[in-house]
Design an enzyme around this catalytic site. Structure first.
Site, PDB file in Angstrom:
ATOM      1  N   GLU A 111      47.132  37.396  42.448  1.00 42.38           N
ATOM      2  CA  GLU A 111      45.836  37.904  42.910  1.00 42.38           C
ATOM      3  C   GLU A 111      45.161  36.991  43.946  1.00 42.38           C
ATOM      4  O   GLU A 111      44.125  36.379  43.663  1.00 42.38           O
ATOM      5  CB  GLU A 111      44.915  38.124  41.704  1.00 42.38           C
ATOM      6  CG  GLU A 111      45.453  39.190  40.760  1.00 42.38           C
ATOM      7  CD  GLU A 111      44.490  39.552  39.637  1.00 42.38           C
ATOM      8  OE1 GLU A 111      43.442  38.891  39.503  1.00 42.38           O
ATOM      9  OE2 GLU A 111      44.787  40.500  38.885  1.00 42.38           O
ATOM     10  N   GLU A 153      50.618  43.748  36.813  1.00 45.60           N
ATOM     11  CA  GLU A 153      49.700  43.573  35.686  1.00 45.60           C
ATOM     12  C   GLU A 153      49.010  44.889  35.389  1.00 45.60           C
ATOM     13  O   GLU A 153      48.555  45.591  36.289  1.00 45.60           O
ATOM     14  CB  GLU A 153      48.611  42.523  35.984  1.00 45.60           C
ATOM     15  CG  GLU A 153      49.011  41.096  35.741  1.00 45.60           C
ATOM     16  CD  GLU A 153      47.817  40.157  35.862  1.00 45.60           C
ATOM     17  OE1 GLU A 153      46.677  40.579  35.552  1.00 45.60           O
ATOM     18  OE2 GLU A 153      48.015  39.004  36.287  1.00 45.60           O
TER      19      GLU A 153
END
Length: 775
Positions: free
Chosen positions: A294, A530
């Site tokens: 991220e 995820e």
């Protein structure tokens, strides 16, 4: 042989064989001869099963078009877990003394000790979750200081990951981070990265430069829940990201060890990756690498220094603007906007509250800025002594190159060049065959500029969460398409009712991400790195009554969306240290659907796939452990599973060059039947969990009995199509007899409210008829 007949021995398996060979003893299906055998012949007849991704079983995995295939040309459906949330914190983490002793932490034993590896790996194999996103952090490798590596930790990683092939597991190794570092409220980078830039770790919390309660064991109370992601907007994290990506552009005065801050941070990060890749890159179980979890821009491209964008940045609790953050960090006290939860918008501004009442300074007096704010040093802002307030001096500073005035684009100017540089370095010390996993900024669609700028052999691995449930930690009969709302969707179209509505809602959101990826990147594989469900939703009710229905329903809706989009995924997360009180023991999160604290001690625990004792400690397993097409001799076109009955429909097609097929109702509209190398086998393998089939008959419709076989000990349904014609399409319907006991009703709006809605006009008509009759 009955479809439900199971082999009595674990290694009495069925494998695919080349021309002139015969199936393993016990098989009822003859493997079809191949036209040309480009791979080494299978002569050892090693045991194999659908979810065995080891090199011995697959010959190695590689990219072909939008698919990951094995050496026999079969498309591999990848299902697995993030291993693990425990990797964010060291084994000797002490909430009471944090952030002291940052250089002496140890991550040896994360995600679990070596002596527990057999149990955990066997459990994941039983559940069919054999594709691992394995988490490490920069701090774990280089916590002691720049260039001082923890070789004990690296040796532990090598020993642990070398065990993966024994259980059919493969992994891609991801350098994990949240909000830059534990020392800025998340996980990832070592403490010395902050002190090198000039931050005083002891004053970050008081000055509002970081929110640290969550990494000190908090984050569970209502006022603390979900605050940690706001850390990306706070001074410490945003400054570190800006310096990391673009220090040469925006902080040219800042030098560390005689070099610019960008070169220093990136150089140390790359060197740490090289050390890691050298330690584990040679292992068969390591399929590839992911540079960074991220990634975040920091201040780069923020539209205004006076405020953050509510549509893109979470506003909860104290949210100082960028310029207010600068002033707070420089030792000034300010009134700061305070945001609270609300409806229908997630939050609203409710008050202004003072921060930094002790007038602490976030910058080290003996640091490289001599105690001055880095951004004040670069004349971005100043302090008006008359009005006692900060003043912005260069409003557009982070949107344009301060030297040339050229508009900045974070992706093309900073992210892509560094990603390619990193990929080149890790492949140089490991192998050119390693697959690169990469993602755009969370909650952003894949940028169109990436198509001509990504590394070779890359998989796009975006993340997806239901942001409404994540933010509120609740899930019920009503779900919201937050993705659509953030992109201007008319609000009435964003609301869904019931389990069918949740499935459709999540499917639409995931489909949008996947479709955008294919449109922007072309034929590049997409897998969701995820996705997960909070176990402590609905105020932790399940911990009290042990009723996990809502968690199971949400997980089912999410995985249904992934299945409909025909993409692989790694669930967040499998954490053996999870418990009901501390959760995953990081920022109040509680996502692990396995909890060792809820597992039963079993002195006779065995590691074969049919050992039901391995299931102890698992939550919502009916939603998580599902059938899936694991190794398909052809192109998967549709997969639809109903967890309440155990039945599924699977459609696939034979590859044909330069051919596309359009399927009505298909979530991706157009699926290519090309791009797959010449197939060498026609047998497909579907993972069908023994957890579901034990004591039941497996019924297959769409193929004659001679074309399928189920082996419960291997949890594998072997199927062979009737036609080998290029472009031919196949469909099977698989069910269980008796079916599973439903866990909930797949309700929807018209089932729940239709009778009442229809009753209203009926009552009106009856009333009118009565009055007319009386008249």
């Amino acid at each position: 042989m009955s479809p439900t007949t199971a082999s009595s021995e674990l290694d009495a398996s069925f494998i695919l064989v080349g021309e002139g060979a015969s199936p393993t003893t016990g098989s009822s299906i003859q493997a079809l001869p191949v036209k040309q055998d480009h791979s080494p012949p299978i002569t050892e007849r090693q045991p194999s099963y659908a979810h065995d991704l080891s090199k011995k079983a697959t010959g190695g995995l590689r990219i072909s078009g939008r698919h990951i295939i094995d050496s026999y040309g079969r498309v591999c459906g990848l299902r697995g877990v993030n291993l693990s949330g425990s990797c964010k914190t060291p084994v000797n983490d002490d909430h009471t003394t944090f952030p002291n002793d940052a250089e002496s932490v140890s991550f040896v034993g994360r995600p679990f000790p070596l002596e527990e590896a057999d149990e955990h790996f066997a459990r994941l194999r039983r559940w069919g979750l054999t594709f691992i996103r394995f988490l490490v952090t920069w701090e774990a490798i280089e916590h002691e200081g720049p260039g001082k590596y923890d070789y004990g930790y690296l040796a532990y990683l090598e020993s642990l990951l070398s065990l993966l092939p024994q259980y059919g597991l493969v992994a891609f190794v991801s350098m994990h981070q949240d909000v830059w570092s534990r020392y800025t409220g998340g996980s990832g980078a070592p403490a010395w990265t902050l002190t090198s830039v000039g931050f005083d770790l002891t004053n970050l919390e008081e000055t509002g430069a970081a929110w640290l309660k969550g990494v000190k064991g908090g984050g569970h109370s209502e006022d603390e829940r979900g605050v940690w992601p706001c850390g990306y907007q706070k001074l410490a994290s945003a400054t570190m990201w800006t310096c990391f990506w673009a220090g040469d552009v925006f902080a040219p005065k800042l030098k560390v060890d005689g070099v610019g801050v960008q070169g220093f941070l990136q150089g140390r990060f790359l060197d740490a990756w090289v050390v890691l890749a050298k330690a584990i890159g040679h292992l068969d179980g390591v399929l590839g690498f992911e540079m960074l979890n991220e990634p975040h821009r920091g201040y780069i491209e923020i539209p205004s220094i006076h405020e953050f964008d509510y549509n893109t940045d979470l506003h909860l609790s104290y949210i100082p603007s960028p310029v207010q953050s600068f002033a707070l960090g420089a030792g000034h006290e300010l009134l700061v906007p305070f945001w609270s939860r609300s409806f229908p918008m997630p939050t609203k501004l409710t008050s202004h509250r003072p921060l930094n009442t002790l007038r602490k300074n976030a910058w080290l007096k003996d640091g490289p800025t001599n105690g001055q704010c880095l951004w004040e040093w670069h004349n971005v802002w100043g302090w008006d002594r008359t009005k006692e307030e900060p003043v912005v001096l260069r409003e557009g500073y982070f949107g344009k190159d301060p030297q040339t005035g050229r508009k900045i684009d974070w992706y093309t100017d900073f992210y892509y060049p560094f990603l390619n540089r990193w990929a080149e370095r890790v492949r140089k010390v490991s192998s050119d065959e390693k697959i690169i996993f990469a993602e755009a900024i969370p909650n952003e669609f894949c940028p169109s500029s990436w198509k001509d700028n990504h590394p070779e052999n890359m998989v796009h691995a975006p993340h997806w969460y239901d942001l409404n449930a994540l933010f509120r930690k609740s899930f019920g009969g009503f779900s919201v398409n937050v993705q659509g709302l953030s992109r201007g969707l008319f609000f009435l179209k964003a609301f869904y009712w019931g389990q069918r509505g949740a499935r459709n809602n999540f499917s639409l959101q995931i489909r949008n991400i996947v479709q955008e990826s294919y449109e922007k990147l072309g034929e590049v594989p997409v897998m969701v790195g995820e996705c997960g469900v909070p176990m402590d939703m609905n105020r932790g009710a399940a911990f009290k009554d042990d009723d996990w229905t809502w968690q199971g329903r949400m997980m089912d809706a999410m995985i249904t969306g992934l299945e409909r989009s025909l993409v692989g995924y790694t669930l967040w997360n499998y954490n053996p240290y999870n418990d009901d009180v501390a959760g995953d023991d990081w920022n109040g999160e509680n996502f692990s659907w396995f909890s060792r604290s809820r597992a039963l001690d079993s002195p006779n625990l065995q590691y074969h796939q049919t050992c039901a004792d391995l299931d102890h400690g698992g939550r919502i397993l009916r939603s998580v452990v599902r059938p899936y097409p694991a190794k398909i001799a052809g192109i998967p076109l549709r997969f639809e599973y109903e967890m309440n009955t155990g039945a599924f429909v699977f459609e696939w097609g034979n590859a044909k060059n330069r051919m596309h097929t359009k399927m009505r109702g298909d979530p991706l509209a157009t699926l290519p039947l090309h791009g797959i190398d010449e197939r060498e086998v026609w047998e497909s393998e579907i993972f069908l969990p023994a957890m579901l089939t034990s004591g039941r008959q497996v019924v297959v419709r769409g193929l004659p009995k001679s074309n399928y076989r189920y082996d419960e000990s291997l949890q594998t349904l072997f199927v062979r199509p009737e036609s080998e014609r290029p472009g031919a399409r196949h469909r099977i319907e698989v069910s269980l007899n008796p079916p599973l006991k439903p866990l909930f009703k797949v309700n929807h709006f018209w089932r729940d409210f239709g009778p009442w809605i229809l009753a209203v006009p009926a009552a009106v008509i009856a009333t009118l008829y009565t009055f007319v009759g009386l008249g």
